[in-house]
Write an enzyme that holds these catalytic residues in place. Structure first.
Site, mmCIF file in Angstrom:
data_model
loop_
_atom_site.group_PDB
_atom_site.id
_atom_site.type_symbol
_atom_site.label_atom_id
_atom_site.label_comp_id
_atom_site.label_asym_id
_atom_site.label_seq_id
_atom_site.Cartn_x
_atom_site.Cartn_y
_atom_site.Cartn_z
ATOM 1 N N LYS A 50 0.830 -1.215 0.000
ATOM 2 C CA LYS A 50 0.000 0.000 0.000
ATOM 3 C C LYS A 50 0.860 1.260 0.000
ATOM 4 O O LYS A 50 0.458 2.281 -0.537
ATOM 5 C CB LYS A 50 -0.979 -0.036 1.168
ATOM 6 C CG LYS A 50 -1.804 -1.332 1.217
ATOM 7 C CD LYS A 50 -2.343 -1.760 -0.158
ATOM 8 C CE LYS A 50 -2.770 -3.225 -0.180
ATOM 9 N NZ LYS A 50 -2.980 -3.724 -1.574
ATOM 10 N N ASP A 57 -7.002 -0.875 -5.307
ATOM 11 C CA ASP A 57 -7.692 -1.642 -4.274
ATOM 12 C C ASP A 57 -7.256 -1.149 -2.895
ATOM 13 O O ASP A 57 -6.184 -0.557 -2.744
ATOM 14 C CB ASP A 57 -7.352 -3.142 -4.415
ATOM 15 C CG ASP A 57 -8.236 -4.014 -3.510
ATOM 16 O OD1 ASP A 57 -7.794 -5.108 -3.129
ATOM 17 O OD2 ASP A 57 -9.361 -3.570 -3.169
ATOM 18 N N ASN A 58 -8.096 -1.374 -1.885
ATOM 19 C CA ASN A 58 -7.718 -1.175 -0.471
ATOM 20 C C ASN A 58 -7.439 0.265 -0.065
ATOM 21 O O ASN A 58 -6.618 0.516 0.836
ATOM 22 C CB ASN A 58 -6.489 -2.024 -0.113
ATOM 23 C CG ASN A 58 -6.616 -3.449 -0.542
ATOM 24 O OD1 ASN A 58 -5.842 -3.931 -1.364
ATOM 25 N ND2 ASN A 58 -7.604 -4.155 -0.012
ATOM 26 N N GLU A 98 -12.619 -7.619 1.191
ATOM 27 C CA GLU A 98 -12.999 -8.935 0.670
ATOM 28 C C GLU A 98 -13.447 -9.885 1.784
ATOM 29 O O GLU A 98 -12.820 -9.988 2.829
ATOM 30 C CB GLU A 98 -11.839 -9.576 -0.123
ATOM 31 C CG GLU A 98 -10.487 -9.560 0.553
ATOM 32 C CD GLU A 98 -9.674 -8.351 0.189
ATOM 33 O OE1 GLU A 98 -10.246 -7.323 -0.206
ATOM 34 O OE2 GLU A 98 -8.448 -8.398 0.314
HETATM 35 N N1 LIG Z 1 5.453 -6.317 -7.601
HETATM 36 C C1 LIG Z 1 5.402 -5.930 -6.316
HETATM 37 N N2 LIG Z 1 6.107 -4.872 -5.914
HETATM 38 C C2 LIG Z 1 6.066 -4.521 -4.618
HETATM 39 N N3 LIG Z 1 5.396 -5.192 -3.662
HETATM 40 C C3 LIG Z 1 4.717 -6.280 -4.033
HETATM 41 C C4 LIG Z 1 4.649 -6.661 -5.349
HETATM 42 N N4 LIG Z 1 3.900 -7.768 -5.422
HETATM 43 C C5 LIG Z 1 3.483 -8.046 -4.181
HETATM 44 N N5 LIG Z 1 4.009 -7.188 -3.331
HETATM 45 C C6 LIG Z 1 3.952 -7.314 -1.910
HETATM 46 C C7 LIG Z 1 2.602 -7.051 -1.329
HETATM 47 O O1 LIG Z 1 1.610 -7.900 -1.926
HETATM 48 C C8 LIG Z 1 0.402 -7.984 -1.228
HETATM 49 C C9 LIG Z 1 -0.253 -6.600 -1.189
HETATM 50 N N6 LIG Z 1 -1.662 -6.665 -0.754
HETATM 51 C C10 LIG Z 1 -1.986 -6.513 0.546
HETATM 52 O O2 LIG Z 1 -1.119 -6.364 1.386
HETATM 53 C C11 LIG Z 1 -3.434 -6.578 0.952
HETATM 54 C C12 LIG Z 1 -3.734 -6.686 2.315
HETATM 55 C C13 LIG Z 1 -5.070 -6.757 2.746
HETATM 56 C C14 LIG Z 1 -5.390 -6.870 4.192
HETATM 57 C C15 LIG Z 1 -4.576 -7.629 5.042
HETATM 58 C C16 LIG Z 1 -4.882 -7.729 6.388
HETATM 59 C C17 LIG Z 1 -6.008 -7.075 6.905
HETATM 60 F F1 LIG Z 1 -6.308 -7.187 8.215
HETATM 61 C C18 LIG Z 1 -6.812 -6.314 6.079
HETATM 62 C C19 LIG Z 1 -6.495 -6.213 4.723
HETATM 63 C C20 LIG Z 1 -6.110 -6.760 1.800
HETATM 64 C C21 LIG Z 1 -5.802 -6.643 0.443
HETATM 65 O O3 LIG Z 1 -6.783 -6.624 -0.501
HETATM 66 C C22 LIG Z 1 -4.475 -6.544 0.010
HETATM 67 O O4 LIG Z 1 -4.244 -6.401 -1.327
HETATM 68 MG MG LIG Z 2 -6.071 -5.926 -2.340
#
Ligand SMILES: Nc1ncnc2c1ncn2CCOCCNC(=O)c1cc(-c2ccc(F)cc2)cc(O)c1O
Ligand SMILES: [Mg+2]
Length: 221
Positions: A144, A169-170, A199
């Site tokens: 994020k 998203d988010n 979600e």
């Molecule tokens: N190419 C790239 N370059 C850099 N970084 C990169 C990358 N590719 C991956 N990453 C690493 C990060 O990937 C995952 C990111 N997504 C999330 O963290 C996420 C977290 C929640 C969530 C969790 C816990 C709760 F309590 C409440 C909500 C919900 C969501 O919908 C999310 O999408």
């Molecule tokens: Mg997400």
């Protein structure tokens, strides 16, 4: 050495969906994550909003930041016109390996290019290495705190043309305050918020839809 969540998601896909049917893959992941264990897919509620944006925009080139298990990758690619291409960047090699299997199971490997690596490293290389001119749609779903720096990087690299859409998203949960502030206050974007829920939960969340208007305020960028 038990299984990982992405491995359990792949097993649920192979058990409860039909090879070559993206819709059944999406439904199998949603069922698993609703009834067995939560996972950070964009999910079915926000997924309908993503579908509408894709069907309206009819993008030919799509960039997804953050593949995870390829839920949104499959959901988006399934709605693209035949000649369209989707590039998805995933940092985590384990989930990327599962994502590749799910993309192949769904029969979408021709439309999707999965790259393992950090967005900050790869965005400057996309024109050169993949012959990309500009993206019509960017789906931000990775770290994020990378949404804002990567948006500025996309601008700097000339990867956005006026009319390009950033769909994030988010923006409420976990939240991307600096990104929201930028796209909502910059003359370079026309931004609107689609209220929804995190979600598979009742928690508040939503998607930010931002149309790139061009760098006219700073043409030498
Ligand atoms: N190419 C790239 N370059 C850099 N970084 C990169 C990358 N590719 C991956 N990453 C690493 C990060 O990937 C995952 C990111 N997504 C999330 O963290 C996420 C977290 C929640 C969530 C969790 C816990 C709760 F309590 C409440 C909500 C919900 C969501 O919908 C999310 O999408
Ligand atoms: Mg997400």
């Amino acid at each position: 050495t038990g299984s990982t969540r992405p491995q359990r998601i792949l097993r649920a896909v192979q058990k409860n969906s039909t090879r070559g049917s993206p819709c059944s893959v999406v439904n199998a992941i949603d069922d698993y994550c609703k009834h067995k264990e939560w996972a950070m897919n964009v999910g079915d509620e926000k997924g309908i909003i993503v579908d509408d944006v894709v069907l309206e925009l009819k993008p030919i080139t799509v960039l997804e930041l953050g593949t995870y298990c390829a839920y949104s990758t499959v959901r988006i690619a399934n709605l693209l016109p035949p000649e369209a291409k989707l590039i998805t960047l995933e940092f985590n090699a384990e989930s990327a390996a599962i994502a590749r299997e799910i993309i192949t199971w769904a029969g979408l490997e021709e439309k999707i290019q999965l790259i393992i690596g950090a967005s900050g490293d790869w965005i400057p290389r996309l024109k050169e290495e993949f012959g990309i001119e500009t993206f019509d749609l960017v789906f931000l779903d990775h770290w994020k705190d990378r949404y804002l720096p990567d948006t500025k990087l996309l601008e700097k690299c000339g990867l956005l043309k006026p009319g390009a859409v950033l769909l994030a998203d988010n923006v409420i949960c976990p939240g991307t305050p600096d990104y929201l502030d930028y796209v909502r206050n910059s003359p370079r974007y026309k931004s609107k918020f689609y209220r929804s829920h995190l979600e598979y939960t009742q928690e508040e969340d939503g998607l930010e839809h931002s149309v790139f208007l061009g760098l006219y305020d700073n043409p030498n960028l």
